[in-house]
Structure formats: C-alpha cells, structure tokens
Design a protein around this motif. Sequence first.
Motif, short mmCIF file in Angstrom:
data_model
loop_
_atom_site.label_atom_id
_atom_site.label_comp_id
_atom_site.label_asym_id
_atom_site.label_seq_id
_atom_site.Cartn_x
_atom_site.Cartn_y
_atom_site.Cartn_z
N VAL A 161 43.83 47.03 41.82
CA VAL A 161 44.64 46.72 41.63
C VAL A 161 46.38 45.65 40.43
O VAL A 161 46.67 46.41 40.36
CB VAL A 161 44.55 45.52 43.00
CG1 VAL A 161 46.41 44.84 42.55
CG2 VAL A 161 44.22 45.82 44.01
N GLU A 162 45.36 45.42 39.61
CA GLU A 162 45.25 45.00 38.20
C GLU A 162 45.83 46.64 37.32
O GLU A 162 46.89 46.12 36.78
CB GLU A 162 44.53 44.60 37.46
CG GLU A 162 44.71 43.00 38.58
CD GLU A 162 43.77 41.74 37.87
OE1 GLU A 162 42.13 42.36 36.99
OE2 GLU A 162 44.04 40.54 37.92
N LEU B 275 34.98 42.99 45.72
CA LEU B 275 35.92 42.39 45.66
C LEU B 275 37.13 42.02 44.50
O LEU B 275 37.84 42.32 44.08
CB LEU B 275 35.87 41.04 46.67
CG LEU B 275 36.33 40.72 47.58
CD1 LEU B 275 36.16 39.35 48.44
CD2 LEU B 275 37.86 41.30 48.83
N ARG B 276 35.96 41.85 43.34
CA ARG B 276 36.11 41.99 41.89
C ARG B 276 36.21 43.29 41.85
O ARG B 276 37.22 43.70 40.49
CB ARG B 276 35.10 41.43 41.32
CG ARG B 276 34.69 39.34 41.31
CD ARG B 276 33.79 39.75 40.03
NE ARG B 276 33.37 38.52 40.37
CZ ARG B 276 31.91 37.63 40.81
NH1 ARG B 276 31.28 38.44 41.08
NH2 ARG B 276 31.99 36.61 41.28
N ASN C 102 31.64 40.00 47.07
CA ASN C 102 31.96 39.52 45.49
C ASN C 102 32.24 40.53 44.69
O ASN C 102 32.88 41.09 44.25
CB ASN C 102 31.49 38.05 44.98
CG ASN C 102 31.69 36.79 45.65
OD1 ASN C 102 31.98 36.94 46.49
ND2 ASN C 102 30.70 35.86 45.90
N ASP D 290 37.78 45.57 43.57
CA ASP D 290 38.58 46.43 44.54
C ASP D 290 40.36 45.50 43.25
O ASP D 290 41.09 45.68 43.46
CB ASP D 290 39.18 45.46 45.73
CG ASP D 290 38.69 46.67 46.40
OD1 ASP D 290 38.27 47.46 46.29
OD2 ASP D 290 37.87 45.74 47.81
N LYS D 291 39.95 43.74 42.70
CA LYS D 291 40.67 43.39 42.23
C LYS D 291 40.86 44.35 41.03
O LYS D 291 42.21 44.26 39.94
CB LYS D 291 40.45 42.05 42.08
CG LYS D 291 41.43 40.98 41.12
CD LYS D 291 41.17 39.42 40.22
CE LYS D 291 41.61 39.40 40.13
NZ LYS D 291 41.51 38.05 39.09
N ALA D 292 40.34 44.60 40.25
CA ALA D 292 40.21 45.19 39.18
C ALA D 292 41.27 46.87 38.81
O ALA D 292 41.91 46.58 38.63
CB ALA D 292 39.32 45.47 38.27
#
Length: 66
Positions: A46-47, A39-40, A36, A42-44
């Motif tokens: 990408v954003e 993934l968080r 998790n 990676d999300k940051a």
Amino acid sequence: MWVKDVGNGVRTNNATAAAVAGESMAARRARLEAENARLRADKAKVETECDIPRKAAKYFVGETNW
C-alpha cells in the motif's frame, strides 16, 4: 481480534473463536506471526502504491519548469 471479559467466561468474536479454542500456545504464536508477516507485506504494498503517484507528480512538476 477482540476479546471481552464477560463475568466468569471470556467472549471472542466469531471469526477467531474457532482458532482460539483448543489451539496450543505454539500454534497460536505461529499463526499470529504469519498474520503479522502478511500484514507487513500488505502495508509495504500500500505504501508503494501511494508513493508511485507522488513520485509521478514530482516528475511532471519538474518537467514543466521552463
């Protein structure tokens, strides 16, 4: 990870079957928390990557107003 109940047993996909088999609840929780966190992050990332062109477009639109 997907888990499908098949009659008497439980079937998992091949990638997680080894991780799930014989893994204690504490180890599973630690593994999932680490996943998790990854993934968080990676999300940051990408954003942020999506936000850079948006900010650049706003900057250049503002520069062309005479």
